[in-house]
Structures are given as structure tokens and as C-alpha cells.
Design a protein around this motif. Sequence first.
Motif, PDB file in Angstrom:
ATOM      1  N   LYS A 270      58.389  49.844  53.763  1.00 26.37           N
ATOM      2  CA  LYS A 270      58.959  50.919  54.593  1.00 26.37           C
ATOM      3  C   LYS A 270      58.339  52.275  54.222  1.00 26.37           C
ATOM      4  O   LYS A 270      58.060  53.098  55.091  1.00 26.37           O
ATOM      5  CB  LYS A 270      60.490  50.977  54.430  1.00 26.37           C
ATOM      6  CG  LYS A 270      61.238  49.749  54.939  1.00 26.37           C
ATOM      7  CD  LYS A 270      61.219  49.584  56.450  1.00 26.37           C
ATOM      8  CE  LYS A 270      61.990  50.635  57.196  1.00 26.37           C
ATOM      9  NZ  LYS A 270      62.014  50.359  58.658  1.00 26.37           N
TER      10      LYS A 270
ATOM     11  N   TYR B 197      60.266  45.263  50.233  1.00 28.36           N
ATOM     12  CA  TYR B 197      60.794  45.854  51.467  1.00 28.36           C
ATOM     13  C   TYR B 197      60.681  47.384  51.410  1.00 28.36           C
ATOM     14  O   TYR B 197      60.150  48.016  52.326  1.00 28.36           O
ATOM     15  CB  TYR B 197      62.253  45.419  51.643  1.00 28.36           C
ATOM     16  CG  TYR B 197      63.010  46.184  52.704  1.00 28.36           C
ATOM     17  CD1 TYR B 197      62.791  45.941  54.061  1.00 28.36           C
ATOM     18  CD2 TYR B 197      63.956  47.166  52.356  1.00 28.36           C
ATOM     19  CE1 TYR B 197      63.490  46.649  55.044  1.00 28.36           C
ATOM     20  CE2 TYR B 197      64.653  47.871  53.326  1.00 28.36           C
ATOM     21  CZ  TYR B 197      64.419  47.612  54.662  1.00 28.36           C
ATOM     22  OH  TYR B 197      65.099  48.317  55.626  1.00 28.36           O
TER      23      TYR B 197
ATOM     24  N   GLY C  59      68.130  40.646  61.963  1.00 31.12           N
ATOM     25  CA  GLY C  59      67.316  40.139  60.862  1.00 31.12           C
ATOM     26  C   GLY C  59      68.130  39.650  59.667  1.00 31.12           C
ATOM     27  O   GLY C  59      67.587  39.052  58.754  1.00 31.12           O
TER      28      GLY C  59
ATOM     29  N   HIS D  16      61.900  42.315  70.937  1.00 26.17           N
ATOM     30  CA  HIS D  16      60.739  41.675  70.286  1.00 26.17           C
ATOM     31  C   HIS D  16      59.997  40.791  71.287  1.00 26.17           C
ATOM     32  O   HIS D  16      58.776  40.634  71.199  1.00 26.17           O
ATOM     33  CB  HIS D  16      61.241  40.847  69.096  1.00 26.17           C
ATOM     34  CG  HIS D  16      60.175  40.491  68.113  1.00 26.17           C
ATOM     35  ND1 HIS D  16      60.447  39.895  66.909  1.00 26.17           N
ATOM     36  CD2 HIS D  16      58.827  40.636  68.149  1.00 26.17           C
ATOM     37  CE1 HIS D  16      59.314  39.686  66.252  1.00 26.17           C
ATOM     38  NE2 HIS D  16      58.321  40.125  66.978  1.00 26.17           N
TER      39      HIS D  16
HETATM   40  N1  LIG Z   1      70.393  46.989  58.045  1.00 26.36           N
HETATM   41  C1  LIG Z   1      70.506  47.929  57.129  1.00 26.36           C
HETATM   42  O1  LIG Z   1      71.438  47.949  56.322  1.00 26.36           O
HETATM   43  C2  LIG Z   1      69.499  49.055  57.097  1.00 26.36           C
HETATM   44  C3  LIG Z   1      69.642  50.049  56.113  1.00 26.36           C
HETATM   45  C4  LIG Z   1      68.738  51.122  56.104  1.00 26.36           C
HETATM   46  C5  LIG Z   1      67.724  51.191  57.037  1.00 26.36           C
HETATM   47  N2  LIG Z   1      67.594  50.180  57.956  1.00 26.36           N
HETATM   48  C6  LIG Z   1      66.503  50.289  58.931  1.00 26.36           C
HETATM   49  O2  LIG Z   1      67.102  50.444  60.210  1.00 26.36           O
HETATM   50  C7  LIG Z   1      66.265  49.867  61.199  1.00 26.36           C
HETATM   51  C8  LIG Z   1      67.083  48.942  62.094  1.00 26.36           C
HETATM   52  O3  LIG Z   1      67.653  47.910  61.307  1.00 26.36           O
HETATM   53  P1  LIG Z   1      68.755  46.916  61.894  1.00 26.36           P
HETATM   54  O4  LIG Z   1      69.812  46.729  60.864  1.00 26.36           O
HETATM   55  O5  LIG Z   1      69.128  47.364  63.265  1.00 26.36           O
HETATM   56  O6  LIG Z   1      67.894  45.576  61.946  1.00 26.36           O
HETATM   57  P2  LIG Z   1      67.796  44.440  63.073  1.00 26.36           P
HETATM   58  O7  LIG Z   1      69.084  44.254  63.777  1.00 26.36           O
HETATM   59  O8  LIG Z   1      67.194  43.237  62.390  1.00 26.36           O
HETATM   60  O9  LIG Z   1      66.762  45.067  64.110  1.00 26.36           O
HETATM   61  C9  LIG Z   1      65.375  44.989  63.942  1.00 26.36           C
HETATM   62  C10 LIG Z   1      64.781  44.699  65.290  1.00 26.36           C
HETATM   63  O10 LIG Z   1      63.360  44.642  65.170  1.00 26.36           O
HETATM   64  C11 LIG Z   1      62.897  43.564  65.956  1.00 26.36           C
HETATM   65  N3  LIG Z   1      61.588  43.156  65.454  1.00 26.36           N
HETATM   66  C12 LIG Z   1      61.289  42.493  64.327  1.00 26.36           C
HETATM   67  N4  LIG Z   1      59.960  42.325  64.217  1.00 26.36           N
HETATM   68  C13 LIG Z   1      59.408  42.921  65.309  1.00 26.36           C
HETATM   69  C14 LIG Z   1      58.089  43.091  65.774  1.00 26.36           C
HETATM   70  N5  LIG Z   1      57.034  42.593  65.097  1.00 26.36           N
HETATM   71  N6  LIG Z   1      57.869  43.757  66.941  1.00 26.36           N
HETATM   72  C15 LIG Z   1      58.908  44.251  67.658  1.00 26.36           C
HETATM   73  N7  LIG Z   1      60.199  44.098  67.284  1.00 26.36           N
HETATM   74  C16 LIG Z   1      60.443  43.447  66.107  1.00 26.36           C
HETATM   75  C17 LIG Z   1      63.949  42.496  65.777  1.00 26.36           C
HETATM   76  O11 LIG Z   1      63.863  41.521  66.793  1.00 26.36           O
HETATM   77  P3  LIG Z   1      64.086  39.946  66.421  1.00 26.36           P
HETATM   78  O12 LIG Z   1      65.341  39.876  65.618  1.00 26.36           O
HETATM   79  O13 LIG Z   1      64.183  39.305  67.772  1.00 26.36           O
HETATM   80  O14 LIG Z   1      62.883  39.553  65.628  1.00 26.36           O
HETATM   81  C18 LIG Z   1      65.219  43.355  65.882  1.00 26.36           C
HETATM   82  O15 LIG Z   1      65.580  43.538  67.223  1.00 26.36           O
HETATM   83  C19 LIG Z   1      65.114  49.210  60.452  1.00 26.36           C
HETATM   84  O16 LIG Z   1      64.020  50.091  60.434  1.00 26.36           O
HETATM   85  C20 LIG Z   1      65.641  49.049  59.040  1.00 26.36           C
HETATM   86  O17 LIG Z   1      64.590  49.046  58.099  1.00 26.36           O
HETATM   87  C21 LIG Z   1      68.457  49.135  58.021  1.00 26.36           C
END
Ligand SMILES: NC(=O)c1ccc[n+]([C@@H]2O[C@H](COP(=O)([O-])OP(=O)(O)OC[C@H]3O[C@@H](n4cnc5c(N)ncnc54)[C@H](OP(=O)(O)O)[C@@H]3O)[C@@H](O)[C@H]2O)c1
Length: 312
Positions: A150, A146, A180, A53
Motif C-alpha cells: 500500500k 500488505y 476481500g 472487478h
Molecule cells: N478493510 C479494512 O479494514 C481497511 C482498513 C484500512 C484501509 N483499507 C483500504 O480501503 C480500501 C477498500 O477496502 P474494503 O474494505 O472496501 O475492501 P473490499 O471490500 O475487499 O474492496 C476491494 C475491492 O477491490 C476489488 N478488486 C480487487 N482486485 C482488483 C483489481 N485487480 N482490479 C479492480 N478491482 C479489484 C475487489 O473486487 P473483488 O472482491 O471482486 O475481487 C473489491 O470490490 C482498500 O484500499 C483497503 O486497502 C481497508
Amino acid sequence: MDTIHPADKSSGFSLPLDPNAIKIAIIGANGQLGSDLVRAFKNTEHEIVPLTHADIDVTDLRSSGEILRNIQPEAVLNCAAYVRVDDAEEFADKAFAVNALGARNTALICSDLNSILVHISTDYVFDGRKTEPYTEEDTPNPLNVYGNSKLAGEYFIRNILEKYYIIRSSSLFGIAGASGKGGNFVETMIKKARSGEEIKVVDDMVMSPTYTRDAADMIRRTLVKELPYGMYHVANTGQCSWYEFAGTIFETLGIKADLSPIKTNALKSKAKRPMYSSLVSMKLKKHGLEMENWEGALKNYLIEKEYLNERL
Ligand SMILES: NC(=O)c1ccc[n+]([C@@H]2O[C@H](COP(=O)([O-])OP(=O)(O)OC[C@H]3O[C@@H](n4cnc5c(N)ncnc54)[C@H](OP(=O)(O)O)[C@@H]3O)[C@@H](O)[C@H]2O)c1
């Protein structure tokens, strides 16, 4: 911003450049899934450019366009997301800025650069009324901000690009923990059990827990095997309630925990969630690809974290 280049001997690689090697920018590279995607591509012939980010903000079309134009990637993997499901109810503008407009911006840039976009989406695009796993053919109908943000991101990508993979995954747990969300469910359960806390977990919400390492590996295979573009569900197979998931974590680790079931409506969460959101992929199967079941994936995670050794 670092580039991990296969021909760079100082990074431990000594492979000659492969003519099939591509340059891949990974956005959200230090997030839970993003960091496993970096690992999944690290020892391959491909050149990866991990972007955090701090390196790129997908909500800013002009600056992210400049950054990606300088990199000239053949593929962009977009893991950037606003993932705080309850907070999104109050901060819909923030969720839509990253999840919908950020996806649109990234798609517009990929269109301009003729790059493939691999974008991550979610099981929360569904309403949970089904009683068997959701396939790529099922109609989304999100219940919360959310999920709507998405789904809007998915629609933008489908309108703008032909060369895209939208990967829907679910209930992720990985070594990095969701930045997050401040961790992952497995770690939260272990911490609570070790401190002797009373643990109440919902037993009426069913999903497919998914290890980010397995998801990242399948995403890599989808891209490098050049599967047809489109929508793919990538989740560990099988399903369970969050209560069963917690119980299996404790049972596998031999931890005695004060665990009891609770109903979702007793939690009074801000966001409505689908009561059933297990995912299955009909499309991966067609291409001879299959995910591990969630129990095996959990065990592999616990081994990787060194909570377990292989003998157990
Ligand atoms: N977690 C779940 O259970 C889950 C389930 C289904 C699908 N997903 C999807 O899987 C994907 C990855 O999720 P995750 O669990 O790996 O989440 P995560 O660890 O929170 O990763 C999201 C990343 O996006 C970055 N980010 C946020 N806002 C940004 C921006 N404006 N520009 C560039 N980078 C940005 C964050 O950086 P900072 O933290 O430094 O802001 C973080 O590195 C997402 O698309 C999510 O919707 C997640």
C-alpha cells in the motif's frame, strides 16, 4: 457497466445538469468502501460510473486505460485493493500487483486524462510505535507485505500526479462487508455471540474503528469542497482495542457473549500488525471538517442494519 446520471429521470433523478457537476469513475464499486462511495454520490449533481472487478482490472494498464479513456472521468476513486493481510505474506506478488502497480497504473491513466485520483490507503503503513494518533505528517514504516504494497502505491501516486488525494483509513466496517475478507468484524462478532461460541479478542492492539458510510461521506466532501490535494487521514475519532470494540458491540445490542481478552502474540498470525494504528487528521480540522466518534459510528451502523432502533 452502469452510469448513474443525475439528469436521467428513469433512475429517479430529475435534476437539471449542474455546471459544477463532474463525472466520477469508482473502481472497486461493489466493495465495502466502494459501495458506500457509490451511495455517497448517488443523490448529488455528479455523474458516477461504478466499476467492479468484472468491469476493470487495475493490474492491466492497457485495458484499464481503454476503459477509463472511454469514460473520460474528471475524477477516479480507486478502492481496488488486495486486502487479505495474512495471505499477502505468501502472495506478495498479488498484493503488489493490485496495491502498488494497480495504483501506479491508475495514476498513469489519470495523468494522461488530466483526472483527479482519489486513492484509498491504510493505517497499516505505520509501525505502531507511537502512543498517540498518527497524523498525516508521521513517517510510515510498514511491518508487513500488505502495508509495504500500500505504501508503494502511495509513493507511485505522489511521484506521478499532482492532482491526487491519498486517503488513509483504518479498521473499516460497512454494510457490504469487505469482499476481500468475507465480511466485517461487527458481523463476525454478532454471529459468534448468537451461536454461543467462546470469543477471544485481542486487547493489546489499538485502532480507530471506522464506518465506511462516514468515510465515504468525508471523501465526497474532500473532493467536492476542492480541498488542497495531498494526503488525508479519514477515520472515526477516538480509539479502542479490538476487545473493547467487541465489548461495545455486545453492550450496545444487549447481547450476552462469552467474550474474553487474548494477547496478539498468542494468535500466531502470519503477518505482523501495528499494535497501535489510531489515525487523526490535522488537515480536515483545518478545513472545518470532523469525523463522528467511533462509538456513534457503530451505533449508526447498527441502526442502519436494523439491529437497533433510534430509541436505544
Ligand atoms: N478493510 C479494512 O479494514 C481497511 C482498513 C484500512 C484501509 N483499507 C483500504 O480501503 C480500501 C477498500 O477496502 P474494503 O474494505 O472496501 O475492501 P473490499 O471490500 O475487499 O474492496 C476491494 C475491492 O477491490 C476489488 N478488486 C480487487 N482486485 C482488483 C483489481 N485487480 N482490479 C479492480 N478491482 C479489484 C475487489 O473486487 P473483488 O472482491 O471482486 O475481487 C473489491 O470490490 C482498500 O484500499 C483497503 O486497502 C481497508
